[in-house]
Motif scaffolding. Structure first.
Motif, short mmCIF file in Angstrom:
data_model
loop_
_atom_site.label_atom_id
_atom_site.label_comp_id
_atom_site.label_asym_id
_atom_site.label_seq_id
_atom_site.Cartn_x
_atom_site.Cartn_y
_atom_site.Cartn_z
N ALA A 44 -3.56 16.43 -7.06
CA ALA A 44 -3.82 16.82 -8.45
C ALA A 44 -2.52 16.75 -9.25
O ALA A 44 -1.47 17.19 -8.79
CB ALA A 44 -4.40 18.22 -8.52
N ILE A 45 -2.61 16.18 -10.44
CA ILE A 45 -1.45 16.06 -11.33
C ILE A 45 -1.88 16.52 -12.72
O ILE A 45 -2.92 16.10 -13.22
CB ILE A 45 -0.96 14.59 -11.41
N THR A 60 -8.65 10.98 -5.54
CA THR A 60 -9.78 11.15 -4.62
C THR A 60 -9.62 10.35 -3.33
O THR A 60 -10.25 10.68 -2.33
CB THR A 60 -11.10 10.75 -5.31
N GLU A 61 -8.80 9.32 -3.37
CA GLU A 61 -8.57 8.50 -2.19
C GLU A 61 -7.17 7.93 -2.26
O GLU A 61 -6.74 7.44 -3.31
CB GLU A 61 -9.60 7.37 -2.13
N SER A 62 -6.46 8.01 -1.16
CA SER A 62 -5.07 7.57 -1.16
C SER A 62 -4.72 6.89 0.16
O SER A 62 -4.80 7.51 1.22
CB SER A 62 -4.18 8.80 -1.37
N ARG A 66 -0.69 1.27 -0.61
CA ARG A 66 -1.69 0.20 -0.67
C ARG A 66 -2.76 0.42 -1.73
O ARG A 66 -3.08 -0.48 -2.48
CB ARG A 66 -2.39 0.02 0.69
N ARG A 67 -3.34 1.63 -1.78
CA ARG A 67 -4.45 1.86 -2.70
C ARG A 67 -4.49 3.31 -3.14
O ARG A 67 -4.21 4.22 -2.37
CB ARG A 67 -5.77 1.50 -2.04
N LEU A 68 -4.87 3.49 -4.40
CA LEU A 68 -4.97 4.81 -5.00
C LEU A 68 -6.23 4.82 -5.86
O LEU A 68 -6.45 3.91 -6.66
CB LEU A 68 -3.73 5.05 -5.86
N ILE A 82 -8.73 2.63 -10.10
CA ILE A 82 -8.40 2.16 -8.76
C ILE A 82 -7.14 1.31 -8.91
O ILE A 82 -7.10 0.39 -9.72
CB ILE A 82 -9.52 1.30 -8.15
N VAL A 83 -6.11 1.65 -8.15
CA VAL A 83 -4.86 0.90 -8.17
C VAL A 83 -4.69 0.28 -6.79
O VAL A 83 -4.76 0.97 -5.78
CB VAL A 83 -3.65 1.81 -8.47
N ILE A 84 -4.46 -1.04 -6.77
CA ILE A 84 -4.24 -1.76 -5.52
C ILE A 84 -2.86 -2.39 -5.57
O ILE A 84 -2.52 -3.06 -6.53
CB ILE A 84 -5.32 -2.84 -5.30
N LEU A 85 -2.06 -2.13 -4.54
CA LEU A 85 -0.72 -2.69 -4.43
C LEU A 85 -0.74 -3.77 -3.36
O LEU A 85 -1.18 -3.54 -2.24
CB LEU A 85 0.30 -1.62 -4.06
N LEU A 86 -0.25 -4.94 -3.72
CA LEU A 86 -0.20 -6.07 -2.80
C LEU A 86 1.23 -6.55 -2.68
O LEU A 86 2.00 -6.49 -3.64
CB LEU A 86 -1.07 -7.23 -3.33
N GLY A 87 1.58 -7.03 -1.53
CA GLY A 87 2.92 -7.58 -1.34
C GLY A 87 3.68 -6.84 -0.28
O GLY A 87 3.15 -6.02 0.46
N GLY A 88 4.93 -7.13 -0.22
CA GLY A 88 5.79 -6.51 0.77
C GLY A 88 7.20 -7.03 0.57
O GLY A 88 7.46 -7.90 -0.26
N GLY A 89 8.13 -6.49 1.33
CA GLY A 89 9.51 -6.93 1.17
C GLY A 89 10.05 -6.52 -0.17
O GLY A 89 10.11 -5.35 -0.49
#
Length: 126
Positions: A44-45, A60-62, A66-68, A82-89
């Motif tokens: 909660a924020i 609600t989901e974390s 990777r995903r929020l 819905i936030v999706i993070l892709l990639g690396g490095g």
């Protein structure tokens, strides 16, 4: 209900983007806020805007780095994201799907989301 999808790319690892997205107080990156309170578990924020608005965000989901997924309310306005993070490095792409209800006929949620991502870009330097 208004829906939009915004994508952004950053020259840093997904973990760094994740830290900023889940903590609006980190290095005061959210220039539109006068303060924010994050619950100990991060679920909660409560964000206090410089204009006096208060936004309640519930995660609600974390899936770390990777995903929020969550919901928010600000007065009569409510929505989900819905936030999706892709990639690396050293590179990360972020895709955010936003659904907002109660904004009015001429409101533009995409513009606000793009401004949010631009503040993030300024904060992480990428």
């Amino acid at each position: 209900m208004k829906n939009c999808v915004v994508t952004a790319s950053y020259a840093c690892p997904p973990q760094k983007v994740w830290l900023y997205l889940t903590n609006p107080n980190l290095n005061s990156w959210r220039s539109d806020l006068s303060g924010a309170e994050v619950s100990p578990d991060g679920a909660a924020i409560t964000e206090r805007g410089r204009d006096g608005t208060v936004t309640e965000v519930k995660i609600t989901e974390s899936e770390k780095a990777r995903r929020l997924r969550g919901t928010f309310t600000r007065g009569r306005v409510r929505g989900s994201f819905i936030v999706i993070l892709l990639g690396g490095g050293d590179a990360t792409s972020v895709e955010c799907t936003l659904s907002v209800e109660g904004m009015g006929l001429f409101a533009k949620p995409k513009k606000g989301l793009e401004a949010h991502f631009e503040m993030l870009r300024s904060a992480i330097g990428g």
